[in-house]
Design a protein around this motif. Structure first.
Motif, mmCIF file in Angstrom:
data_model
loop_
_atom_site.group_PDB
_atom_site.id
_atom_site.type_symbol
_atom_site.label_atom_id
_atom_site.label_comp_id
_atom_site.label_asym_id
_atom_site.label_seq_id
_atom_site.Cartn_x
_atom_site.Cartn_y
_atom_site.Cartn_z
ATOM 1 N N ILE A 1 -56.217 25.676 -16.599
ATOM 2 C CA ILE A 1 -55.134 26.586 -16.969
ATOM 3 C C ILE A 1 -55.068 26.778 -18.481
ATOM 4 N N GLN B 1 -56.747 25.705 -9.850
ATOM 5 C CA GLN B 1 -55.742 26.513 -10.534
ATOM 6 C C GLN B 1 -56.314 26.956 -11.867
ATOM 7 N N GLY B 2 -55.959 28.163 -12.304
ATOM 8 C CA GLY B 2 -56.398 28.644 -13.610
ATOM 9 C C GLY B 2 -57.711 29.393 -13.532
#
Length: 70
Positions: free
Chosen positions: A8, A63-64
């Motif tokens: 992220i 995620q990210g």
């Protein structure tokens, strides 16, 4: 998940160090600058960077942004 290629706030060592030092208050990550020495922050950064590419049990979903590995 610090073991995969999705990050992220960036996966470069300097990105990881910045997050450790400055924190991410909106995400619940405190700033460690002033609590840990620069050397201690660098040791935490090195540990976090060393986790990339490992295979932890029950990892979180990615995620990210995908950041190609070293």
């Amino acid at each position: 998940n610090l073991a995969d290629d999705y990050w992220i706030h960036g996966a470069a060592p300097e990105d990881v160090y910045r997050v450790i030092s400055e924190g991410m208050p909106a995400a619940g990550m405190p700033a460690w600058d002033g609590t840990l020495s620069e050397e201690q922050q660098a040791e935490v950064m090195a540990y976090v960077v060393s986790l990339r590419g490992t295979d932890p049990p029950n990892p979180k979903e990615p995620q990210g942004e995908r950041v190609p590995g070293p």
